[in-house]
Design an enzyme around this catalytic site. Structure first.
Site, PDB file in Angstrom:
ATOM      1  N   SER A   1       0.830  -1.209   0.000  1.00 38.23           N
ATOM      2  CA  SER A   1       0.000   0.000   0.000  1.00 38.23           C
ATOM      3  C   SER A   1       0.863   1.257   0.000  1.00 38.23           C
ATOM      4  O   SER A   1       2.038   1.222   0.388  1.00 38.23           O
ATOM      5  CB  SER A   1      -0.896   0.011   1.231  1.00 38.23           C
ATOM      6  OG  SER A   1      -1.605  -1.200   1.309  1.00 38.23           O
TER       7      SER A   1
HETATM    8  C1  LIG Z   1      -3.320  -4.104  -0.035  1.00 37.12           C
HETATM    9  S1  LIG Z   1      -2.781  -5.735   0.183  1.00 37.12           S
HETATM   10  C2  LIG Z   1      -1.990  -5.706   1.742  1.00 37.12           C
HETATM   11  C3  LIG Z   1      -0.940  -4.660   1.901  1.00 37.12           C
HETATM   12  C4  LIG Z   1       0.045  -4.881   2.978  1.00 37.12           C
HETATM   13  N1  LIG Z   1      -0.524  -4.942   4.303  1.00 37.12           N
HETATM   14  C5  LIG Z   1       1.229  -3.926   2.927  1.00 37.12           C
HETATM   15  O1  LIG Z   1       2.206  -4.177   3.605  1.00 37.12           O
HETATM   16  O2  LIG Z   1       1.248  -2.953   2.214  1.00 37.12           O
HETATM   17  C6  LIG Z   1      -4.281  -6.609   0.535  1.00 37.12           C
HETATM   18  C7  LIG Z   1      -4.097  -8.085   0.716  1.00 37.12           C
HETATM   19  O3  LIG Z   1      -5.286  -8.626   1.290  1.00 37.12           O
HETATM   20  C8  LIG Z   1      -5.361  -9.976   0.890  1.00 37.12           C
HETATM   21  N2  LIG Z   1      -6.708 -10.492   1.151  1.00 37.12           N
HETATM   22  C9  LIG Z   1      -7.849 -10.314   0.421  1.00 37.12           C
HETATM   23  N3  LIG Z   1      -8.893 -10.951   0.982  1.00 37.12           N
HETATM   24  C10 LIG Z   1      -8.402 -11.562   2.096  1.00 37.12           C
HETATM   25  C11 LIG Z   1      -8.975 -12.396   3.095  1.00 37.12           C
HETATM   26  N4  LIG Z   1     -10.267 -12.733   3.070  1.00 37.12           N
HETATM   27  N5  LIG Z   1      -8.174 -12.858   4.076  1.00 37.12           N
HETATM   28  C12 LIG Z   1      -6.852 -12.538   4.119  1.00 37.12           C
HETATM   29  N6  LIG Z   1      -6.256 -11.754   3.193  1.00 37.12           N
HETATM   30  C13 LIG Z   1      -7.015 -11.272   2.200  1.00 37.12           C
HETATM   31  C14 LIG Z   1      -4.968  -9.936  -0.585  1.00 37.12           C
HETATM   32  O4  LIG Z   1      -4.506 -11.205  -1.022  1.00 37.12           O
HETATM   33  C15 LIG Z   1      -3.879  -8.866  -0.573  1.00 37.12           C
HETATM   34  O5  LIG Z   1      -2.600  -9.432  -0.555  1.00 37.12           O
END
Ligand SMILES: C[S@@+](CC[C@H](N)C(=O)[O-])C[C@H]1O[C@@H](n2cnc3c(N)ncnc32)[C@H](O)[C@@H]1O
Length: 401
Positions: free
Chosen positions: A76
């Site tokens: 992000s």
């Molecule tokens: C924006 S990214 C995370 C960014 C991260 N926290 C960073 O360090 O910048 C969002 C993540 O949420 C995950 N995601 C989506 N649905 C999810 C769920 N139900 N459970 C766990 N992770 C999920 C996606 O695979 C994705 O990798």
């Protein structure tokens, strides 16, 4: 050997220092968060990306996209990470769960909790889990635990958590998140309600949650059990209404006719600023306010203002509708809010919208005037008296103070 200014510009430490000083100007207020951003090498979590993009505080780095090009995962933007970490007020020794892994944010959290705390990061996608683990290891943050699971159920084996930081767009708050919070627990979550997404910091309050702060912010959509689809109601080939709940039965033929009929404009005499706060007020003052999206073609024809291509909150009454606009007004020292309205009852719907604009300007025109609550259905409480949105596990209720 001397260092040229070009070499300095390419040096991650220099770029990082510039990013931190920019974040300090508008986002970071605590020394602990500034220190975390100063030490974690963001470029090690985005190998292969240009350093200028990595250290641009407003740029997310997409790490995975779906077949239609929608971003499914990213590291992000540093700006939103800083906002949420400030909201979270993480202290040394805390136990933190991060939902959605990228590695970088978990490393920042590891700095904030220090050696006596613990960080668990969960992601549904095995590729992202493997990537986050490898990056964390390369940067020396092996102590962050990365788990593969659907976060709908939290991560019970390492609960309770003092903080749960959700870095994926959520439409609801699964009960597991509340249950896995410690007594002093707080969830920071980009929550979608009424067609908007707001990063809300919720503290525990009885059986539910109550907001402590909120701000504008959206994330990639949730996958797995918490997936949510919005409702799209096409008016014609070039204008569509979008809303979170089911179609309440919009009179599409009448609205289609109204779009190409005459339009009126009405002005509120009230100042327009803080558009995100005003929008939240409008959509949480009336049940089921949809967002209108129109093609560039309709904008070019002068049917709608350009803002409608990004979505405008509309009040719909039968075959008439109104949306918000603004104009410069020297007497107000800036902008004045007003509306454009269409359809046979344009006057009435315009008046209603203008009434909302005036009420907001008179009583709530400031940051943080909304109180957002999450009331789990299992609490067995009656529906709140004011505005609320029904979710799968409870309701999001919003009141203004
Ligand atoms: C924006 S990214 C995370 C960014 C991260 N926290 C960073 O360090 O910048 C969002 C993540 O949420 C995950 N995601 C989506 N649905 C999810 C769920 N139900 N459970 C766990 N992770 C999920 C996606 O695979 C994705 O990798």
């Amino acid at each position: 050997m001397t260092t040229t200014s070009e070499q300095r510009a390419q040096d991650p430490a220099t770029l990082r220092a510039v990013m931190v000083s920019e974040l300090r100007e508008d986002t970071i207020t605590s020394e602990a968060v500034a220190a975390a951003f100063s030490v974690v090498p963001r470029h090690l979590f985005a190998p292969g990306e240009p350093l200028e993009a990595v250290y641009d505080s407003n740029t997310p780095l997409v790490t995975k996209s779906g077949p239609d090009g929608t971003a499914l995962s990213s590291v992000s933007a540093a700006h939103i990470q800083a906002v949420m970490l400030e909201q979270a007020e993480i202290e040394p020794g805390m136990r933190v769960l991060e939902i959605g892994s990228g590695g970088y944010n978990a490393a920042l959290i590891a700095e904030l909790v220090g050696p006596d705390g613990s960080v668990t990061s969960v992601d549904i996608d095995p590729e992202i889990v493997a990537r986050a683990r490898a990056c964390l290891q390369a940067a020396g943050y092996e102590r962050v635990r990365v788990v593969q699971a659907d976060a709908e159920h939290g991560v019970p084996e390492h609960a309770p958590y003092d903080r749960i930081i959700v870095t994926v767009g959520a439409w609801d708050i699964p009960l597991a998140w509340i249950d896995q919070l410690s007594e002093r627990g707080r969830v920071v979550v980009p929550l979608r309600f009424a067609g908007l997404s707001r990063c809300v910091a919720f503290d525990r309050s009885g059986t539910g949650l109550v907001s402590r702060s909120y701000c504008l912010g959206g994330f990639v959509p949730m996958q797995g059990e918490g997936t949510f689809s919005e409702t799209l109601v096409p008016i014609n080939g070039e204008a569509t209404l979008r809303l979170d709940g089911p179609d309440p039965g919009f009179d599409v033929p009448a609205l289609r006719k109204a779009i190409h009929g005459p339009r009126i404009e009405r002005w509120s005499g009230a100042a327009f600023d803080l558009p995100d706060e005003l929008e939240l007020f409008v959509v949480t003052s009336v049940p089921q306010v949809p967002f209108l999206y129109a093609s560039q073609n309709l904008v070019d024809q002068g049917v709608f203002t350009p803002a409608v291509t990004y979505g405008a909150a509309v009040l719909v009454e039968g075959g008439s509708f109104a949306y918000r606009t603004k104009r410069e007004n020297e007497d107000l020292g800036g902008w004045e809010s007003g509306v454009f309205a269409y359809g046979p009852h344009a006057e009435a719907v315009a008046e209603r919208y203008v009434g909302l604009l005036r009420r907001w300007a008179a009583d709530y025109r400031r940051r943080g005037a909304a109180r957002i609550e999450y009331i789990p259905t299992r609490a067995g409480k009656a529906a709140p008296a004011g505005w609320y949105a029904a979710k799968r596990h409870g309701v999001v209720a919003v009141s203004w103070r």
